[in-house]
Design an enzyme around this catalytic site. Structure first.
Site, mmCIF file in Angstrom:
data_model
loop_
_atom_site.group_PDB
_atom_site.id
_atom_site.type_symbol
_atom_site.label_atom_id
_atom_site.label_comp_id
_atom_site.label_asym_id
_atom_site.label_seq_id
_atom_site.Cartn_x
_atom_site.Cartn_y
_atom_site.Cartn_z
ATOM 1 N N GLY A 124 0.810 -1.211 0.000
ATOM 2 C CA GLY A 124 0.000 0.000 0.000
ATOM 3 C C GLY A 124 0.845 1.262 0.000
ATOM 4 C CB THR A 125 3.890 2.234 1.905
ATOM 5 O OG1 THR A 125 3.285 1.905 3.159
ATOM 6 C CG2 THR A 125 4.772 3.452 2.065
ATOM 7 C CG ASN B 95 -4.844 3.919 9.651
ATOM 8 O OD1 ASN B 95 -5.232 4.897 9.024
ATOM 9 N ND2 ASN B 95 -3.806 3.969 10.460
ATOM 10 C CB CYS C 60 6.344 4.811 21.762
ATOM 11 S SG CYS C 60 7.542 4.969 23.062
ATOM 12 C CD GLN D 7 -6.737 -0.642 7.872
ATOM 13 O OE1 GLN D 7 -7.532 -1.520 8.229
ATOM 14 N NE2 GLN D 7 -5.478 -0.658 8.257
HETATM 15 N N1 PLP Z 1 -2.942 3.098 4.230
HETATM 16 C C1 PLP Z 1 -3.619 2.642 5.297
HETATM 17 C C2 PLP Z 1 -4.957 3.220 5.612
HETATM 18 C C3 PLP Z 1 -3.067 1.644 6.097
HETATM 19 O O1 PLP Z 1 -3.744 1.199 7.157
HETATM 20 C C4 PLP Z 1 -1.792 1.115 5.747
HETATM 21 C C5 PLP Z 1 -1.146 0.084 6.594
HETATM 22 O O2 PLP Z 1 -1.340 0.053 7.794
HETATM 23 C C6 PLP Z 1 -1.136 1.620 4.610
HETATM 24 C C7 PLP Z 1 -1.746 2.607 3.880
HETATM 25 C C8 PLP Z 1 0.199 1.084 4.179
HETATM 26 O O3 PLP Z 1 0.048 -0.181 3.582
HETATM 27 P P1 PLP Z 1 1.281 -1.220 3.537
HETATM 28 O O4 PLP Z 1 1.435 -1.748 4.924
HETATM 29 O O5 PLP Z 1 0.842 -2.271 2.573
HETATM 30 O O6 PLP Z 1 2.451 -0.474 3.040
#
Ligand code: PLP
Length: 401
Positions: free
Chosen positions: A78-79, A169, A345, A199
């Site tokens: 996702g990132t 999230n 943290c 999500q």
């Molecule tokens: N966007 C949202 C809303 C997320 O919850 C997350 C991961 O927690 C990401 C993006 C990033 O996804 P990834 O972990 O596949 O890089």
């Protein structure tokens, strides 16, 4: 060297962080790590078999997302999908924007993948970034969106990109993507709309979202697929500058040999999740309601952060007075309950979650936040365990202070 597995928690209530692999995804993936190991860009039969598996996975995932297979760019999660969308668009537009720094609008409760990419583009002089406020219920403020767009358009400075998540999230709120799209299209028709749907897939049909967006990011490990694989849907002729240069895979949009096993598992997990979604929402929301009702009764000073009607079925988020989340999580882990907090943290200092602060939750309350998130693997026994462990841990912490 083999790493010994961590002891299984008795109650895993952290599905928003990641989900266990669905058995169907494992089953689909294993042959591709073995006999189906070919590089899908090759010409021989081993390669062609891998290409066929990849094409099939792309078709199947595209169908779940409501996109055409050619609109899908496979990414390393996702990132990366979000970075490709944001950085790729900004790089593409930079020469056309009169200021050389296109304007990005994001909600104030986006995941760090969006928030930190926007911040990075800002500090490197590549874009300007404005955050849109949210309501106390954790939903994008549509009045503020309308007002800001009117102002910017009147100044001849419309945004290049508006980014809004489908499901938050932390607190689990569903965002009004259709309304955002209608407003953006009406007021700033040249702006691209990015939806972070990472999500969302366990809870929402993504087709209506894809239908109104230009860019949609998903990630397999949030819906029973493996980590390190995701996709960006790229629609409506949106052109992005690639982040990765190399062999020209993914139609020149993301170079690098594709993760075929991951793509297949991601598609199978998405299909499985979609097929069981309606029944799972009913089952999981009743588990979630029992968990929340039990905590509200058993723990003094425990409040729900947002109304249940505004959130997805798997999300239970509470703030507990007089307790610091970090200490609570340690006690819960010791007693076999895996949960998380909205606070980060860093370098020993505990910070309240920016999402909760943006919603107007007072800092002292935000420091006692507890995110419990359920998913397809959640069971009644886990809720029993959590209801036995959490109130006792809170009593212990209060007794110690
Ligand atoms: N966007 C949202 C809303 C997320 O919850 C997350 C991961 O927690 C990401 C993006 C990033 O996804 P990834 O972990 O596949 O890089």
């Amino acid at each position: 060297m083999a790493v010994p597995p961590a002891p299984a928690p008795v109650a895993y209530l952290d599905h928003a962080a990641t989900t266990p692999l669905l058995p169907a995804a494992v089953e689909a993936m294993v042959p591709l790590l073995g006999v189906g190991f070919g590089n899908p860009s090759g010409v021989h039969r081993v390669a062609r078999a891998a290409r066929a598996a990849l094409d099939d996975a792309r078709d199947r995932l595209a169908a779940v997302l409501g996109a055409g297979p050619h609109e899908l760019v496979l990414t390393g999660g996702g990132t990366e999908a979000i970075n490709l969308a944001m950085q790729g668009l900004v790089a593409r537009l930079a020469t056309r924007d009169p200021s050389g720094r296109p304007l990005l609008l994001t909600s104030a409760i986006e995941h760090d993948a969006v928030r930190n990419t926007a911040a990075w583009l800002g500090t490197h002089g590549r874009a300007r970034h404005v955050e849109l406020p949210v309501t106390p219920e954790g939903v994008l403020d549509l009045v503020a969106l309308r007002t800001l767009l009117d102002e910017r358009v009147a100044q001849g400075d419309p945004p290049a990109l508006v980014a809004v998540m489908a499901v938050n999230n932390e607190v689990g709120t569903v965002q009004p993507v259709a309304e955002v799209a209608a407003i953006v299209r009406a007021k700033a028709p040249g702006a691209r709309l990015l939806v972070d749907a990472v999500q969302a897939l366990p809870w929402l049909d993504l087709r209506p979202i894809t239908a109104v967006a230009d860019l949609v990011a998903v990630s397999a490990h949030k819906h029973g697929g493996p980590k390190g694989i995701g996709a960006l849907v790229v629609r409506n002729g949106t052109v992005l500058e690639p982040l990765l240069h190399g062999g020209g895979q993914e139609q020149e949009r993301r170079s690098g040999t594709q993760n075929v096993a991951g793509a297949v598992a991601m598609a199978v997990a998405a299909e499985h999740t979609e097929a069981h979604r309606a029944a799972e929402i009913v089952r999981i929301s009743s588990l979630r309601d029992r968990l929340l009702d039990g905590l509200l009764t058993a723990v003094d000073g425990c409040t729900e952060t947002v109304p249940r009607a505004a959130k997805v079925a798997g999300s239970a988020h509470v703030c507990i007075e007089g307790v610091e989340s970090e200490s609570l999580l340690v006690l819960l882990d010791r007693d076999g309950v895996a949960a998380s907090a909205g606070s980060a943290c860093a370098s020993g200092a505990i910070h309240a979650s920016p999402v909760l602060l943006a919603m107007g939750v007072p800092e002292v309350r935000a420091l006692g936040s507890l995110r419990l998130s359920l998913g397809a693997a959640s069971t009644d026994d886990e809720i029993d365990r959590a209801l036995a462990v959490i109130p006792a841990a809170v009593r212990r912490l209060r007794g110690a202070s």
